[in-house]
Design a protein around this motif. Structure first.
Motif, PDB file in Angstrom:
ATOM      1  N   TYR A   1       0.853  -1.180   0.000  1.00 31.04           N
ATOM      2  CA  TYR A   1       0.000   0.000   0.000  1.00 31.04           C
ATOM      3  C   TYR A   1       0.896   1.239   0.000  1.00 31.04           C
ATOM      4  O   TYR A   1       2.014   1.208   0.510  1.00 31.04           O
ATOM      5  CB  TYR A   1      -0.904   0.008   1.232  1.00 31.04           C
ATOM      6  N   TRP A   2       0.383   2.331  -0.576  1.00 32.22           N
ATOM      7  CA  TRP A   2       1.216   3.522  -0.634  1.00 32.22           C
ATOM      8  C   TRP A   2       0.373   4.778  -0.505  1.00 32.22           C
ATOM      9  O   TRP A   2      -0.836   4.774  -0.690  1.00 32.22           O
ATOM     10  CB  TRP A   2       2.044   3.566  -1.918  1.00 32.22           C
ATOM     11  N   LYS A   3       1.077   5.866  -0.197  1.00 35.05           N
ATOM     12  CA  LYS A   3       0.464   7.176  -0.021  1.00 35.05           C
ATOM     13  C   LYS A   3       1.443   8.214  -0.553  1.00 35.05           C
ATOM     14  O   LYS A   3       2.637   8.150  -0.262  1.00 35.05           O
ATOM     15  CB  LYS A   3       0.184   7.409   1.468  1.00 35.05           C
ATOM     16  N   ILE A   4       0.961   9.154  -1.384  1.00 35.96           N
ATOM     17  CA  ILE A   4       1.802  10.228  -1.908  1.00 35.96           C
ATOM     18  C   ILE A   4       1.198  11.561  -1.489  1.00 35.96           C
ATOM     19  O   ILE A   4       0.046  11.857  -1.814  1.00 35.96           O
ATOM     20  CB  ILE A   4       1.923  10.164  -3.443  1.00 35.96           C
ATOM     21  N   ASP A   5       1.961  12.343  -0.746  1.00 38.44           N
ATOM     22  CA  ASP A   5       1.539  13.675  -0.318  1.00 38.44           C
ATOM     23  C   ASP A   5       2.353  14.734  -1.054  1.00 38.44           C
ATOM     24  O   ASP A   5       3.539  14.529  -1.357  1.00 38.44           O
ATOM     25  CB  ASP A   5       1.736  13.848   1.188  1.00 38.44           C
ATOM     26  N   GLU A   6       1.709  15.867  -1.310  1.00 38.71           N
ATOM     27  CA  GLU A   6       2.351  16.970  -2.020  1.00 38.71           C
ATOM     28  C   GLU A   6       2.607  18.142  -1.077  1.00 38.71           C
ATOM     29  O   GLU A   6       1.743  18.496  -0.268  1.00 38.71           O
ATOM     30  CB  GLU A   6       1.464  17.427  -3.182  1.00 38.71           C
ATOM     31  N   PHE A   7       3.789  18.745  -1.197  1.00 41.21           N
ATOM     32  CA  PHE A   7       4.191  19.862  -0.344  1.00 41.21           C
ATOM     33  C   PHE A   7       4.805  20.960  -1.199  1.00 41.21           C
ATOM     34  O   PHE A   7       5.170  20.737  -2.363  1.00 41.21           O
ATOM     35  CB  PHE A   7       5.221  19.413   0.700  1.00 41.21           C
ATOM     36  N   VAL A   8       4.962  22.132  -0.595  1.00 40.55           N
ATOM     37  CA  VAL A   8       5.724  23.226  -1.208  1.00 40.55           C
ATOM     38  C   VAL A   8       6.934  23.483  -0.325  1.00 40.55           C
ATOM     39  O   VAL A   8       6.811  23.664   0.897  1.00 40.55           O
ATOM     40  CB  VAL A   8       4.877  24.506  -1.350  1.00 40.55           C
ATOM     41  N   ALA A   9       8.113  23.485  -0.935  1.00 36.39           N
ATOM     42  CA  ALA A   9       9.360  23.632  -0.176  1.00 36.39           C
ATOM     43  C   ALA A   9       9.470  25.012   0.462  1.00 36.39           C
ATOM     44  O   ALA A   9       9.123  26.029  -0.143  1.00 36.39           O
ATOM     45  CB  ALA A   9      10.554  23.386  -1.092  1.00 36.39           C
ATOM     46  N   GLY A  10       9.966  25.019   1.688  1.00 36.04           N
ATOM     47  CA  GLY A  10      10.200  26.272   2.401  1.00 36.04           C
ATOM     48  C   GLY A  10      11.583  26.822   2.115  1.00 36.04           C
ATOM     49  O   GLY A  10      12.138  26.633   1.026  1.00 36.04           O
ATOM     50  N   SER A  11      12.170  27.473   3.106  1.00 33.44           N
ATOM     51  CA  SER A  11      13.483  28.083   2.936  1.00 33.44           C
ATOM     52  C   SER A  11      14.587  27.031   2.976  1.00 33.44           C
ATOM     53  O   SER A  11      14.373  25.891   3.392  1.00 33.44           O
ATOM     54  CB  SER A  11      13.717  29.107   4.051  1.00 33.44           C
ATOM     55  N   GLU A  12      15.785  27.416   2.551  1.00 34.90           N
ATOM     56  CA  GLU A  12      16.921  26.492   2.561  1.00 34.90           C
ATOM     57  C   GLU A  12      17.238  26.060   3.984  1.00 34.90           C
ATOM     58  O   GLU A  12      17.438  26.896   4.868  1.00 34.90           O
ATOM     59  CB  GLU A  12      18.155  27.158   1.948  1.00 34.90           C
ATOM     60  N   ALA A  13      17.267  24.745   4.188  1.00 36.07           N
ATOM     61  CA  ALA A  13      17.567  24.208   5.524  1.00 36.07           C
ATOM     62  C   ALA A  13      17.512  22.687   5.450  1.00 36.07           C
ATOM     63  O   ALA A  13      17.164  22.096   4.427  1.00 36.07           O
ATOM     64  CB  ALA A  13      16.569  24.731   6.557  1.00 36.07           C
ATOM     65  N   LYS A  14      17.859  22.063   6.577  1.00 39.28           N
ATOM     66  CA  LYS A  14      17.669  20.630   6.742  1.00 39.28           C
ATOM     67  C   LYS A  14      16.267  20.386   7.287  1.00 39.28           C
ATOM     68  O   LYS A  14      15.798  21.126   8.161  1.00 39.28           O
ATOM     69  CB  LYS A  14      18.703  20.057   7.720  1.00 39.28           C
ATOM     70  N   TYR A  15      15.614  19.326   6.781  1.00 38.79           N
ATOM     71  CA  TYR A  15      14.255  19.008   7.207  1.00 38.79           C
ATOM     72  C   TYR A  15      14.161  17.528   7.572  1.00 38.79           C
ATOM     73  O   TYR A  15      14.965  16.708   7.127  1.00 38.79           O
ATOM     74  CB  TYR A  15      13.249  19.319   6.093  1.00 38.79           C
ATOM     75  N   GLU A  16      13.163  17.236   8.383  1.00 39.63           N
ATOM     76  CA  GLU A  16      12.884  15.848   8.761  1.00 39.63           C
ATOM     77  C   GLU A  16      11.475  15.483   8.301  1.00 39.63           C
ATOM     78  O   GLU A  16      10.538  16.266   8.437  1.00 39.63           O
ATOM     79  CB  GLU A  16      12.981  15.645  10.277  1.00 39.63           C
ATOM     80  N   VAL A  17      11.351  14.274   7.760  1.00 35.58           N
ATOM     81  CA  VAL A  17      10.048  13.700   7.420  1.00 35.58           C
ATOM     82  C   VAL A  17       9.755  12.605   8.424  1.00 35.58           C
ATOM     83  O   VAL A  17      10.594  11.726   8.665  1.00 35.58           O
ATOM     84  CB  VAL A  17      10.047  13.093   5.995  1.00 35.58           C
ATOM     85  N   ARG A  18       8.560  12.650   9.018  1.00 41.26           N
ATOM     86  CA  ARG A  18       8.132  11.602   9.940  1.00 41.26           C
ATOM     87  C   ARG A  18       6.852  10.967   9.422  1.00 41.26           C
ATOM     88  O   ARG A  18       5.915  11.674   9.014  1.00 41.26           O
ATOM     89  CB  ARG A  18       7.891  12.180  11.339  1.00 41.26           C
ATOM     90  N   LEU A  19       6.829   9.657   9.427  1.00 37.97           N
ATOM     91  CA  LEU A  19       5.636   8.899   9.054  1.00 37.97           C
ATOM     92  C   LEU A  19       4.961   8.437  10.338  1.00 37.97           C
ATOM     93  O   LEU A  19       5.547   7.669  11.113  1.00 37.97           O
ATOM     94  CB  LEU A  19       6.016   7.698   8.183  1.00 37.97           C
ATOM     95  N   LEU A  20       3.749   8.929  10.576  1.00 39.01           N
ATOM     96  CA  LEU A  20       3.012   8.622  11.803  1.00 39.01           C
ATOM     97  C   LEU A  20       1.825   7.727  11.504  1.00 39.01           C
ATOM     98  O   LEU A  20       1.023   8.017  10.607  1.00 39.01           O
ATOM     99  CB  LEU A  20       2.509   9.910  12.468  1.00 39.01           C
ATOM    100  N   ILE A  21       1.724   6.643  12.251  1.00 33.82           N
ATOM    101  CA  ILE A  21       0.553   5.763  12.197  1.00 33.82           C
ATOM    102  C   ILE A  21      -0.004   5.677  13.604  1.00 33.82           C
ATOM    103  O   ILE A  21       0.700   5.295  14.547  1.00 33.82           O
ATOM    104  CB  ILE A  21       0.929   4.366  11.662  1.00 33.82           C
ATOM    105  N   ASP A  22      -1.262   6.070  13.749  1.00 31.41           N
ATOM    106  CA  ASP A  22      -1.889   6.165  15.080  1.00 31.41           C
ATOM    107  C   ASP A  22      -1.049   7.056  16.000  1.00 31.41           C
ATOM    108  O   ASP A  22      -0.813   6.726  17.168  1.00 31.41           O
ATOM    109  CB  ASP A  22      -2.066   4.771  15.693  1.00 31.41           C
ATOM    110  N   ASN A  23      -0.563   8.155  15.428  1.00 34.89           N
ATOM    111  CA  ASN A  23       0.237   9.159  16.151  1.00 34.89           C
ATOM    112  C   ASN A  23       1.581   8.629  16.654  1.00 34.89           C
ATOM    113  O   ASN A  23       2.214   9.246  17.505  1.00 34.89           O
ATOM    114  CB  ASN A  23      -0.561   9.737  17.329  1.00 34.89           C
ATOM    115  N   LYS A  24       2.004   7.506  16.124  1.00 37.80           N
ATOM    116  CA  LYS A  24       3.278   6.916  16.506  1.00 37.80           C
ATOM    117  C   LYS A  24       4.231   6.950  15.314  1.00 37.80           C
ATOM    118  O   LYS A  24       3.866   6.538  14.207  1.00 37.80           O
ATOM    119  CB  LYS A  24       3.083   5.475  16.983  1.00 37.80           C
ATOM    120  N   LYS A  25       5.458   7.436  15.540  1.00 37.22           N
ATOM    121  CA  LYS A  25       6.427   7.501  14.452  1.00 37.22           C
ATOM    122  C   LYS A  25       6.923   6.098  14.107  1.00 37.22           C
ATOM    123  O   LYS A  25       7.451   5.375  14.943  1.00 37.22           O
ATOM    124  CB  LYS A  25       7.615   8.380  14.848  1.00 37.22           C
ATOM    125  N   VAL A  26       6.741   5.705  12.844  1.00 36.78           N
ATOM    126  CA  VAL A  26       7.196   4.386  12.402  1.00 36.78           C
ATOM    127  C   VAL A  26       8.360   4.483  11.419  1.00 36.78           C
ATOM    128  O   VAL A  26       9.048   3.494  11.153  1.00 36.78           O
ATOM    129  CB  VAL A  26       6.041   3.593  11.754  1.00 36.78           C
TER     130      VAL A  26
END
Length: 633
Positions: free
Chosen positions: A116-141
């Motif tokens: 199963y898959w999910k694709i989300d779309e975003f707009v990039a902010g300012s230059e920096a390092k970023y973190e992506v977190r995948l949450l299932i039932d509010n828990k980071k997996v």
């Protein structure tokens, strides 16, 4: 990915039932071809790896993985995040934080499949390092970091491309999800003029301009070019994905084998090869041309146990047959699985694939006997469903995983010899049960079969027109024809581009399958949802009547030599099926290729016939069509 059971229990009676189903699925002889797997292990495997969407009490626990595209978004640029996993991924949250704060998704789309898959779309902010977190039932997996930067993208390399990742459970899951998303909304009417035209659709291709080189922009100065034939198509898909992510990729030089001798692999050529091109896109295009020159129909039919091969065989289960798995038929055609459509209510399930033709077109094809030929007798090599053999990095070198190493990775489609020596009847029966695990109403099944034949005829219209258009541009031209039966079915050049022997043989087999269906129901009533108050003979009579009616209702139209349109019902075409044994030669006029009877009004507009020498060859080759067999190639 793994399959886990919920808290429901299985009774001894259910185990017995599943054991009986397994015997029906695999047959007594096939069990002996599965590397010593025991029946009780097969029962457990069936319970845990069967048709997930249709088996109550089972849930898919998928491999959680994340991928960002473009690789390094620029400030203000739209970027996407792909997440894979089990069914719970459909309700998961993808959170991006860092730099100027959290970034919210603008829109999202999901895929119901394996994985199963999910694709989300975003707009990039300012230059920096970023973190992506995948949450299932509010828990980071799952999480990963990436950079938003305005710096230039990667530059050239001394090799075709550098390896940054390795193949494993996560990258295989991402590959499968990417394939599924690439063709997610496509049905059997979908086709494209080339594979690169698929990639140039930014809405369809998650990896569109992933490297920020404008590599997929159709108006770009330097862009990807991919025009594979059927054997090349799976390699082009795999190479494209590997190049974008910095994964190892390779192919083997391979001979074509012979009766009694499987195709054998030779030199292995990888993306570690030196490149004279400094532009990464040009380097990839050049390498891809080398791949397409080196890969052929024998590449996918190496011995099932061969560990020095580009593919390995998988089991015939919903769990193993994921998007990206390749089907190598016994006679040289290959297709790549892209999507399962589950059986629901009275609607049959469908398994869709994508293939390429000699003219470069790419199209969606459904699984059925008319498209997927399978036999293990009298053929060169060992055909069937196969996955790409994973390549890992070890000591700075690219290494192919062995069969035992693949089997030890529970989250990969495991190595299986289930298809070795399998009969065609057992193969199709097993696949039918995978696609439709619940018995179908025979009338609904017949209508679905007729629709599949109709779709195949619609494809033939385009295939025949390719040759006809060439002849109109080159009046008086004669396309050379091979002199042997094997050559007629396997060759190159103009004959391969414009003739249709392989496709017409499949069409004849498809016609037989439709006409035989009422008798098939009587032979195997246990496979169908039979009316309680009707005898089998009455069911057959009703099916015969339905078949006759639908064949007269559906029709196709082709354009005759004089430009007029000729309408043919499927019933008309089935009455002409003997003529289709001789309808594959592009040197014949289009009326002959559609079986117009001698001295008929329809044929009166035809002014082109094959030369006498070619007609003699066609008469000698006709026996293969008549017997619905393919000469060993």
């Amino acid at each position: 990915m793994k399959m886990i059971k919920k808290t429901t229990r299985t009774s001894p009676g259910q185990v017995l039932l599943f054991s009986m189903i397994l015997l029906l699925f695999f047959g007594g002889s096939s069990c002996g071809n599965q590397s010593g797997e025991k029946i009780e292990k097969q029962v457990s495997g069936f319970l845990n790896k069967s048709t997930v969407d249709d088996t109550e009490g089972l849930e898919l626990e998928g491999v959680n993985a994340l991928l960002i595209s473009p690789k390094n978004p620029r400030p203000g640029e739209v970027f996407h995040i792909l997440a894979t996993g089990g069914k719970s991924i459909l309700k998961a949250q993808i959170i991006v934080s860092g730099g100027s704060g959290s970034t919210e998704s603008r829109k999202s789309r999901n895929g119901n499949g394996l994985p199963y898959w999910k694709i989300d779309e975003f707009v990039a902010g300012s230059e920096a390092k970023y973190e992506v977190r995948l949450l299932i039932d509010n828990k980071k997996v799952k999480s990963l970091t990436f950079a938003i930067t305005s710096r230039p993208s990667l530059q050239g390399s001394k090799v075709i491309w550098q390896n940054e990742l390795t193949w494993g459970a996560e990258t295989e899951a991402l590959y499968s999800a990417w394939i599924n998303a690439l063709f997610y909304d496509a049905d059997e009417s979908a086709s494209w003029t080339s594979l690169h035209s698929v990639m140039q659709n930014s809405e369809r291709n998650f990896l569109y301009n992933h490297l920020s080189l404008d590599e997929d922009n159709p108006a770009g100065k330097t862009k990807i070019i991919m025009q594979p034939d059927c054997a090349d198509n799976p390699f082009c898909l795999r190479a494209y994905f590997a190049w974008k992510l910095g994964l190892p990729f390779g192919y083997h030089e391979c001979d074509r084998g012979a009766l009694g001798r499987n195709p054998k692999t030779g030199r292995w050529i990888t993306n570690d090869s030196p490149s004279s091109k400094t532009n990464p896109v040009l380097a990839f295009n050049s390498f891809l041309r080398r791949v397409m020159d080196g890969v052929h129909s024998g590449t996918a039919r190496t011995a099932l146990r061969d560990e020095n091969s580009d593919y390995y065989p998988v089991s015939l289960t919903r769990y193993a047959l994921r998007p990206g798995v390749v089907f190598a038929d016994p006679y040289g055609h290959t297709l790549t699985l892209v999507k399962w459509i589950p059986q629901s209510g009275s609607k049959p399930g469908t398994l869709l694939s994508v293939d390429a033709q000699p003219d470069g077109t790419v199209a969606i094809k459904r699984f059925w006997k008319g498209n997927f030929l399978f036999t293990t007798t009298g053929v060169i090599g060992e055909p069937g469903f196969k996955a790409f053999r994973p390549i890992i990095r070890k000591g700075g070198q690219s290494i192919l995983l062995s069969n035992s190493e693949i089997s030890s990775e529970s989250e990969l489609s495991g190595f299986s010899l289930q298809q070795k020596g399998l009969s065609g009847d057992s193969f199709y029966h097993t696949m039918d049960r995978n696609i439709n695990p619940k018995p179908l109403d025979p009338e609904i099944a017949l209508l679905d079969l007729i629709q599949a034949l109709y779709e195949q005829l619609m494809v033939r219209i385009s295939s025949v027109n390719v040759g006809e258009n060439y002849m109109k541009i080159h009046p008086g031209a004669i396309i050379p024809m091979p002199s042997s039966a094997a050559g007629v079915f396997q060759t190159g050049g103009q004959w391969e581009d414009f003739s249709t022997p392989n496709r017409d043989l499949r069409l004849l087999i498809a016609m037989d399958a439709v006409l035989d269906f009422p008798d098939k129901v009587v032979r195997s009533p246990e496979d169908f949802k039979m009316p309680i108050l009707q005898s089998h003979e009455k069911v057959k009579k009703n099916l015969d009547a339905l078949l006759s009616r639908k064949l007269s209702e559906l029709s196709i139209t082709y354009t005759r030599t004089n430009g007029s349109e000729q309408k043919l019902t499927i019933a008309d075409i089935l009455q002409r099926r003997e003529a289709f044994e001789m309808g594959y030669n592009p040197n014949d006029g289009i009326e002959i290729r559609w079986g117009a009877p001698e001295n008929s009004e329809e044929r009166s507009t035809c002014h082109r016939r094959v030369p006498p020498g070619q007609m003699k060859t066609m008469q000698s080759v006709r026996t293969w069509f008549n017997k619905r067999l393919h000469p060993p190639t």
